[in-house]
Design a protein around this motif. Structure first.
Motif, PDB file in Angstrom:
ATOM      1  N   LEU A 164       0.830  -1.206   0.000  1.00 54.57           N
ATOM      2  CA  LEU A 164       0.000   0.000   0.000  1.00 54.57           C
ATOM      3  C   LEU A 164       0.865   1.257   0.000  1.00 54.57           C
ATOM      4  O   LEU A 164       0.618   2.189  -0.769  1.00 54.57           O
ATOM      5  CB  LEU A 164      -0.944  -0.012   1.208  1.00 54.57           C
ATOM      6  CG  LEU A 164      -1.960   1.113   1.284  1.00 54.57           C
ATOM      7  CD1 LEU A 164      -2.950   1.012   0.125  1.00 54.57           C
ATOM      8  CD2 LEU A 164      -2.693   1.071   2.604  1.00 54.57           C
ATOM      9  N   VAL A 165       1.896   1.269   0.824  1.00 53.66           N
ATOM     10  CA  VAL A 165       2.797   2.428   0.878  1.00 53.66           C
ATOM     11  C   VAL A 165       3.555   2.581  -0.442  1.00 53.66           C
ATOM     12  O   VAL A 165       3.697   3.700  -0.964  1.00 53.66           O
ATOM     13  CB  VAL A 165       3.771   2.306   2.074  1.00 53.66           C
ATOM     14  CG1 VAL A 165       4.884   3.326   1.989  1.00 53.66           C
ATOM     15  CG2 VAL A 165       3.019   2.452   3.384  1.00 53.66           C
ATOM     16  N   VAL A 195      -6.474   6.092  -2.886  1.00 53.77           N
ATOM     17  CA  VAL A 195      -6.383   5.752  -4.312  1.00 53.77           C
ATOM     18  C   VAL A 195      -5.530   4.490  -4.496  1.00 53.77           C
ATOM     19  O   VAL A 195      -5.864   3.633  -5.316  1.00 53.77           O
ATOM     20  CB  VAL A 195      -5.821   6.939  -5.126  1.00 53.77           C
ATOM     21  CG1 VAL A 195      -5.480   6.534  -6.547  1.00 53.77           C
ATOM     22  CG2 VAL A 195      -6.833   8.080  -5.142  1.00 53.77           C
ATOM     23  N   ALA A 196      -4.477   4.355  -3.715  1.00 56.05           N
ATOM     24  CA  ALA A 196      -3.653   3.139  -3.780  1.00 56.05           C
ATOM     25  C   ALA A 196      -4.463   1.914  -3.362  1.00 56.05           C
ATOM     26  O   ALA A 196      -4.354   0.844  -3.974  1.00 56.05           O
ATOM     27  CB  ALA A 196      -2.419   3.288  -2.893  1.00 56.05           C
ATOM     28  N   ALA A 197      -5.293   2.067  -2.337  1.00 53.89           N
ATOM     29  CA  ALA A 197      -6.147   0.958  -1.899  1.00 53.89           C
ATOM     30  C   ALA A 197      -7.175   0.607  -2.970  1.00 53.89           C
ATOM     31  O   ALA A 197      -7.430  -0.576  -3.241  1.00 53.89           O
ATOM     32  CB  ALA A 197      -6.832   1.314  -0.586  1.00 53.89           C
ATOM     33  N   ILE A 198      -7.764   1.628  -3.589  1.00 53.42           N
ATOM     34  CA  ILE A 198      -8.733   1.399  -4.664  1.00 53.42           C
ATOM     35  C   ILE A 198      -8.054   0.672  -5.826  1.00 53.42           C
ATOM     36  O   ILE A 198      -8.588  -0.297  -6.371  1.00 53.42           O
ATOM     37  CB  ILE A 198      -9.351   2.731  -5.138  1.00 53.42           C
ATOM     38  CG1 ILE A 198     -10.235   3.331  -4.058  1.00 53.42           C
ATOM     39  CG2 ILE A 198     -10.149   2.533  -6.426  1.00 53.42           C
ATOM     40  CD1 ILE A 198     -10.632   4.773  -4.321  1.00 53.42           C
ATOM     41  N   PHE A 199      -6.869   1.132  -6.194  1.00 56.31           N
ATOM     42  CA  PHE A 199      -6.118   0.520  -7.295  1.00 56.31           C
ATOM     43  C   PHE A 199      -5.795  -0.947  -6.986  1.00 56.31           C
ATOM     44  O   PHE A 199      -5.915  -1.820  -7.840  1.00 56.31           O
ATOM     45  CB  PHE A 199      -4.839   1.316  -7.548  1.00 56.31           C
ATOM     46  CG  PHE A 199      -4.079   0.904  -8.771  1.00 56.31           C
ATOM     47  CD1 PHE A 199      -4.629   1.051 -10.032  1.00 56.31           C
ATOM     48  CD2 PHE A 199      -2.797   0.381  -8.668  1.00 56.31           C
ATOM     49  CE1 PHE A 199      -3.921   0.687 -11.172  1.00 56.31           C
ATOM     50  CE2 PHE A 199      -2.082   0.013  -9.794  1.00 56.31           C
ATOM     51  CZ  PHE A 199      -2.649   0.169 -11.049  1.00 56.31           C
ATOM     52  N   GLY A 200      -5.403  -1.212  -5.753  1.00 57.49           N
ATOM     53  CA  GLY A 200      -5.123  -2.585  -5.347  1.00 57.49           C
ATOM     54  C   GLY A 200      -6.351  -3.466  -5.416  1.00 57.49           C
ATOM     55  O   GLY A 200      -6.287  -4.607  -5.894  1.00 57.49           O
TER      56      GLY A 200
END
Length: 128
Positions: A11-12, A45-50
């Motif tokens: 995530l980071v 946004v990173a979580a959504i992308f994942g």
């Protein structure tokens, strides 16, 4: 504990990759001046992308495996760009200040940059 650490590292790494994309690619914008809101937006946004990648990419690869073979995997660039656009659309629906402007400059280059940076950071940070 190792599973949770792996998820947090990914995530980071993805959030950092999105931050770099907003700095380097003209069609990707983080429309906020607040550092706290920017970090929150990038992590979301990173979580959504994942989630988008985890859910849709295996389905797309299974259904379109013939197309992947015929194009020698180059269709993956288009698929990743479309998943990147979907992430931007979901972020827009959630009223996050993350904006994508166009398919070629933002989605294709953004997906490529995020993929490469995430991979490189994962190599460096994901060591036990």
């Amino acid at each position: 504990m190792g599973f949770l650490k792996g998820i947090l590292v990914r995530l980071v790494c993805t959030a950092l990759a999105f931050w770099l994309a907003t700095l380097l690619i003209p069609g990707i914008t983080l429309a906020t001046d607040s550092p706290g809101e920017a970090v929150t937006t990038l992590v979301l946004v990173a979580a959504i992308f994942g989630l988008v990648n985890a859910v849709l990419q295996p389905i797309i690869k299974t259904v379109g495996c013939g197309l992947y073979l015929v194009t020698l995997g180059l269709i993956a660039l288009v698929v990743n760009a479309l998943l990147f656009l979907l992430t931007g659309w979901i972020a827009e629906q959630l009223e996050l200040p993350f904006l994508l402007d166009g398919f070629w400059p933002a989605a294709v280059l953004g997906a490529l940059l995020v993929g490469v940076v995430t991979w490189l950071l994962g190599l460096v940070l994901d060591r036990d």
